[in-house]
Design a protein around this motif. Structure first.
Motif, PDB file in Angstrom:
ATOM      1  N   LYS A  84       0.815  -1.207   0.000  1.00 37.45           N
ATOM      2  CA  LYS A  84       0.000   0.000   0.000  1.00 37.45           C
ATOM      3  C   LYS A  84       0.854   1.264   0.000  1.00 37.45           C
ATOM      4  O   LYS A  84       0.561   2.238  -0.721  1.00 37.45           O
ATOM      5  N   TYR A  85       1.924   1.266   0.783  1.00 36.84           N
ATOM      6  CA  TYR A  85       2.735   2.476   0.939  1.00 36.84           C
ATOM      7  C   TYR A  85       4.039   2.423   0.139  1.00 36.84           C
ATOM      8  O   TYR A  85       4.788   3.401   0.129  1.00 36.84           O
ATOM      9  N   LEU A 115      10.311  -2.353  11.545  1.00 33.43           N
ATOM     10  CA  LEU A 115      11.234  -1.318  11.102  1.00 33.43           C
ATOM     11  C   LEU A 115      10.923  -0.972   9.651  1.00 33.43           C
ATOM     12  O   LEU A 115      11.148  -1.777   8.739  1.00 33.43           O
ATOM     13  N   ILE A 116      10.386   0.222   9.455  1.00 34.57           N
ATOM     14  CA  ILE A 116      10.017   0.682   8.119  1.00 34.57           C
ATOM     15  C   ILE A 116      11.242   1.340   7.488  1.00 34.57           C
ATOM     16  O   ILE A 116      11.827   2.264   8.059  1.00 34.57           O
ATOM     17  N   PRO A 145      11.120  13.710   0.823  1.00 30.64           N
ATOM     18  CA  PRO A 145       9.954  14.088   1.626  1.00 30.64           C
ATOM     19  C   PRO A 145       8.755  13.171   1.421  1.00 30.64           C
ATOM     20  O   PRO A 145       8.004  12.901   2.363  1.00 30.64           O
ATOM     21  N   ASP A 146       8.583  12.684   0.189  1.00 29.66           N
ATOM     22  CA  ASP A 146       7.453  11.801  -0.077  1.00 29.66           C
ATOM     23  C   ASP A 146       7.613  10.473   0.658  1.00 29.66           C
ATOM     24  O   ASP A 146       6.646   9.938   1.210  1.00 29.66           O
ATOM     25  N   GLN A 147       8.840   9.939   0.686  1.00 33.45           N
ATOM     26  CA  GLN A 147       9.067   8.694   1.424  1.00 33.45           C
ATOM     27  C   GLN A 147       8.843   8.889   2.917  1.00 33.45           C
ATOM     28  O   GLN A 147       8.273   8.023   3.579  1.00 33.45           O
ATOM     29  N   ARG A 152       5.117   8.937   3.460  1.00 34.41           N
ATOM     30  CA  ARG A 152       4.531   7.591   3.373  1.00 34.41           C
ATOM     31  C   ARG A 152       4.932   6.731   4.564  1.00 34.41           C
ATOM     32  O   ARG A 152       4.151   5.903   5.041  1.00 34.41           O
ATOM     33  N   CYS A 153       6.152   6.949   5.064  1.00 36.51           N
ATOM     34  CA  CYS A 153       6.609   6.213   6.243  1.00 36.51           C
ATOM     35  C   CYS A 153       5.754   6.575   7.464  1.00 36.51           C
ATOM     36  O   CYS A 153       5.365   5.709   8.255  1.00 36.51           O
TER      37      CYS A 153
END
Length: 499
Positions: A376-377, A395-396, A403-405, A408-409
């Motif tokens: 999903k992310y 742990l993501i 910034p987008d990551q 989403r994190c």
């Protein structure tokens, strides 16, 4: 959305305020104990949650309790926020500086006051490392049981603030179960003591309240901890599973069999690969998940428990079982688990370690949910759990320079926390709320419950100067978070509909 509170002052106002605070603190601290230039305060701009950074007006490094008391009195008189800091190993932003405040570093409080074999206690200053307590008690055949993975660096004051656990907390308990007394000061510099040297203390059990209060109620200077005898023998089972659901169900089966292992940890396949490449612990890389199950006690007790656990694990679908043949191999098994975080750091520019707790029987369900969230992310997640008590540490992996990551994190992490609550769990197990889980507190608790917690803080800190802007969310923040969830295309948790 989780970023720390910005400075409310303009640049000239902040410069004037900084000069005022530095001048006042200069009257109670020696020059070497007061840092205020950008190059000196930058090392304090974050804790282990490195995604968010902010420099304080200055950093105070007191050397004794009198100086701590004077710093607090000065800050209270000037109405300056204070954030106490230990080793900075926290993972929820609990030691994040306040832009208009003072960071109170307790690093110099690193003395072990006493170790008593007769009472099985140790009195230590708040800046003593967790592992150093066990090292000091070892000649007496004793040790301090809570063992967070950061124990080589984290301090007992930070452990008290976060109610830390570790791989052996299933059998021996969290920090709150292993602390007898906490000494320190209130925000206005008044000496205060929680608990006592006896089994119980008169009045309300305020010790249980201050442990896990994340530096919001008082500044800790000294802690009296319980020590336990070192077991005669400890052995560890590494059990492999070809399916993560079977591994999760095996955890519940071990506990249901009436067995309380000294440690019961779980790692999924991607995590074991990352760890094995780093530590070479001897993990089974063909397994979808592995369990580490430890038994300690007398040789007879260990032998019996190892047999019982092995039988339960085989019946639960274990494809392979390896029992540590000696102490060196046992420590190697655990070195892999304790190095899960640095191993993850080797394969990703950044990672965000989440921390929630669910009922043990839902371990397989949360793993499946996290797998779906990866798609999903668009981010990878490695999973390691204190499986015995249902404490999750996904742990993501992400790149904070994107910034987008990062966004989403944040959404990924919030989804894990909200899913944990929906499964009957909580948003934190041992890492605390800090700034990381402020939004999720809107999901876990009602506005009335958050107001009650704020009332407890005000009883100790009416002006809200100790570690402000953390742990307890405002109504406005919860309302904004609900809107953000909707914009992200997710249905808001029912609790958010109240805002």
């Amino acid at each position: 959305m989780n970023a720390p509170l910005p400075s409310v002052a303009t640049a000239p106002e902040r410069a004037r305020r900084q000069a005022e605070v530095v001048s006042a603190l200069g009257g109670v601290l020696p020059p070497q104990s007061l840092l205020y230039t950008p190059e000196d305060t930058t090392p304090y701009e974050c804790d282990g949650l490195t995604a968010y950074r902010q420099r304080p007006l200055c950093v105070a490094l007191p050397e004794n309790e009198t100086q701590v008391q004077q710093v607090l009195k000065v800050c209270h008189q000037l109405q300056v926020p204070v954030v106490a800091r230990g080793a900075g190993t926290g993972l929820s932003g609990g030691a994040m500086p306040h832009a208009d405040g003072v960071t109170l570093s307790m690093a110099k409080f690193n003395r072990i006051v006493s170790v008593d074999a007769h009472t099985r206690t140790a009195v230590v200053q708040c800046g003593v490392r967790n592992l150093a307590i066990s090292e000091a008690a070892a000649p007496l055949g004793l040790y301090y049981a809570p063992d967070p993975s950061s124990q080589i660096a984290c301090t007992i004051g930070g452990n008290v603030a976060e109610n830390s656990g570790g791989v052996h907390c299933l059998k021996y308990g969290l920090t709150v179960h292993n602390v007898l007394k906490v000494r320190g000061f209130t925000v206005d510099g008044e000496p205060i003591e929680f608990g006592g040297d006896a089994l119980d203390a008169p009045g309300y059990d305020l010790l249980a309240m201050v442990v896990g209060s994340e530096g919001m109620l008082a500044v800790t200077t000294e802690v009296t901890v319980r020590l336990v005898p070192k077991p005669q023998l400890a052995r560890c089972i590494m059990a492999s599973f070809d399916d993560v659901r079977r591994a999760g169900e095996a955890v519940a089966a071990v506990i249901a069999a009436g067995i309380i292992p000294a440690g019961l940890e779980m790692m999924d396949g991607p995590m074991t690969v990352a760890v094995e490449d780093f530590v070479h612990a001897g993990y089974d890389l063909s397994a979808a998940a592995i369990l580490l199950c430890e038994s300690d006690g007398t040789p007879e007790e260990v032998e019996e428990e190892i047999v019982r656990m092995s039988e339960v694990l085989r019946a639960s679908g274990a494809t392979a079982i390896t029992v540590s043949r000696d102490e060196a191999q046992r420590l190697k098994f655990w070195s892999g688990r304790k190095n899960a975080f640095p191993a993850s750091g080797r394969i990703s520019p950044d990672y965000m370690c989440m921390d929630s707790t669910i009922p043990r029987k839902r371990l397989a369900d949360i793993l499946q949910a996290i797998s779906e969230m990866e798609q999903k992310y668009g981010l990878k997640c490695l999973n390691v759990f204190h499986a015995g008590d249902g404490n999750l540490h996904p742990l993501i992996l992400f790149d904070a320079n994107d910034p987008d990551q990062l966004h989403r994190c944040e959404l990924f992490g919030a989804d894990i926390l909200e899913t944990s609550v929906a499964m009957g769990g909580t948003v934190t197990g041992e890492h605390g709320v800090g700034i990381e889980k402020l939004n999720s507190m809107c999901v876990q608790f009602t506005p009335e419950e958050n107001a009650q917690m704020l009332g407890v803080k005000k009883a100790f800190d009416q002006a809200g100067l100790l570690n402000p802007g953390k742990v307890i969310p405002t109504l406005t923040r919860c309302a904004e978070y609900g809107k953000m969830v909707i914009r992200a295309g997710r249905l808001p948790h029912p609790e958010l509909e109240r805002f």
